[in-house]
Design a protein around this motif. Sequence first.
Motif, PDB file in Angstrom:
ATOM      1  N   PHE A  27     -23.904 -76.520 -35.835  1.00  0.00           N
ATOM      2  CA  PHE A  27     -23.613 -76.947 -34.535  1.00  0.00           C
ATOM      3  C   PHE A  27     -24.670 -76.490 -33.414  1.00  0.00           C
ATOM      4  O   PHE A  27     -25.560 -75.842 -33.531  1.00  0.00           O
ATOM      5  CB  PHE A  27     -22.314 -76.447 -34.161  1.00  0.00           C
ATOM      6  N   THR A  28     -24.484 -77.040 -32.207  1.00  0.00           N
ATOM      7  CA  THR A  28     -25.532 -76.783 -31.249  1.00  0.00           C
ATOM      8  C   THR A  28     -24.518 -76.079 -30.110  1.00  0.00           C
ATOM      9  O   THR A  28     -23.475 -76.002 -29.887  1.00  0.00           O
ATOM     10  CB  THR A  28     -26.053 -77.866 -30.444  1.00  0.00           C
ATOM     11  N   CYS A  29     -25.061 -75.040 -29.274  1.00  0.00           N
ATOM     12  CA  CYS A  29     -24.394 -74.252 -28.332  1.00  0.00           C
ATOM     13  C   CYS A  29     -25.477 -73.626 -27.373  1.00  0.00           C
ATOM     14  O   CYS A  29     -26.643 -73.818 -27.340  1.00  0.00           O
ATOM     15  CB  CYS A  29     -23.875 -73.111 -29.327  1.00  0.00           C
ATOM     16  N   ILE A  30     -24.907 -72.969 -26.612  1.00  0.00           N
ATOM     17  CA  ILE A  30     -25.769 -72.056 -25.422  1.00  0.00           C
ATOM     18  C   ILE A  30     -25.238 -70.822 -25.845  1.00  0.00           C
ATOM     19  O   ILE A  30     -24.074 -70.779 -26.331  1.00  0.00           O
ATOM     20  CB  ILE A  30     -25.273 -72.519 -24.156  1.00  0.00           C
ATOM     21  N   GLY A  31     -26.045 -69.893 -25.418  1.00  0.00           N
ATOM     22  CA  GLY A  31     -25.592 -68.423 -25.463  1.00  0.00           C
ATOM     23  C   GLY A  31     -24.776 -67.819 -24.542  1.00  0.00           C
ATOM     24  O   GLY A  31     -24.341 -68.573 -23.602  1.00  0.00           O
ATOM     25  N   ARG A 173     -31.231 -72.044 -21.984  1.00  0.00           N
ATOM     26  CA  ARG A 173     -31.884 -72.888 -23.398  1.00  0.00           C
ATOM     27  C   ARG A 173     -30.464 -73.267 -24.226  1.00  0.00           C
ATOM     28  O   ARG A 173     -29.322 -72.628 -23.978  1.00  0.00           O
ATOM     29  CB  ARG A 173     -32.636 -71.961 -24.288  1.00  0.00           C
ATOM     30  N   PHE A 174     -30.634 -73.908 -25.203  1.00  0.00           N
ATOM     31  CA  PHE A 174     -29.787 -74.160 -26.158  1.00  0.00           C
ATOM     32  C   PHE A 174     -30.139 -74.207 -27.735  1.00  0.00           C
ATOM     33  O   PHE A 174     -31.375 -74.065 -27.786  1.00  0.00           O
ATOM     34  CB  PHE A 174     -28.985 -75.822 -25.971  1.00  0.00           C
ATOM     35  N   HIS A 175     -29.195 -73.904 -28.642  1.00  0.00           N
ATOM     36  CA  HIS A 175     -29.632 -73.599 -29.865  1.00  0.00           C
ATOM     37  C   HIS A 175     -29.047 -74.544 -31.083  1.00  0.00           C
ATOM     38  O   HIS A 175     -28.021 -75.086 -30.774  1.00  0.00           O
ATOM     39  CB  HIS A 175     -29.192 -71.932 -30.198  1.00  0.00           C
TER      40      HIS A 175
END
Length: 206
Positions: A27-31, A173-175
Motif C-alpha cells: 500500500f501507499t501512505c504518509i507517515g 513525502r509518501f511511501h
Amino acid sequence: MSDSDQSAFDFIEPLDPRRPKRPEYVFTCIGDGGAGPEIAQCREWIKRDNGIFAKGIPIKRFHISLCGIGNYIRIPSYVSFAVTRAAERIDLPSFEVVLYRAVTFPGFRPDRRPTVLLAESKELRELGNMLFGRLRQEGLKVGELVTPHMTLFYSARAIRPVDIEPIRFRADRFHLIHSERGLTKYNVLGSWPNNDPSSEGPVSPH
C-alpha cells in the motif's frame, strides 16, 4: 515508518502457518511527520479514559494509508515499477494534516476493532486521488482513500467517540510499504518527496 529499504524480491519465503494465504500486502501512505510521540501520548489517554489495555501500534508504524494496492503470495516485480512511474508524475507541495477525533471502526473481526484518529486535509485527499488515478493508469487495481485516519490500536472494545486537542504535522513525502501480514513487520519499498521534480525514482526516507 521504518527507514529500512529492501527489494521486493527479498520477501520470497515459505509460508508461515500463522500467516494468511496471501500474506504480502502492499500500500501507499504518509507517515506521522514526526508527531509520533504526541500521537502515542494521546492514545494512552484514550485507552485510560475507556479502560482499555490493548497493545498499541508501535510509533514507527504510525501512518495514514492512501491507496491499497493488493495482497499477494509474492510481490510481482511490476508493482514497484508501476508505483515509481505513477509517483514521478505527482506534483504536490508538502501540506499540513490535522488529527482531530478518536473513533472505533467496526472492523472485520469483533475481537479486533481498530480505534483511530480521523485526519483532515484537503491536500491529503488530493494526494490520495492523484495517486489513485495515476496507479489505475499504470494498470494496478488499487483501493481509494475513503476515510483518512491513523490507527492507534486494535481491541474488542469500542471507545466513546471524542474530539481531541488537534495534532498537526506536515506531510512532505509518501511511501510504498510492504506489510508482512501475520508478522507485524513493515518494509519501505520506496519513498518520494512531495513536489520534487528532480526525483528520478524511490529514495530512502532517511
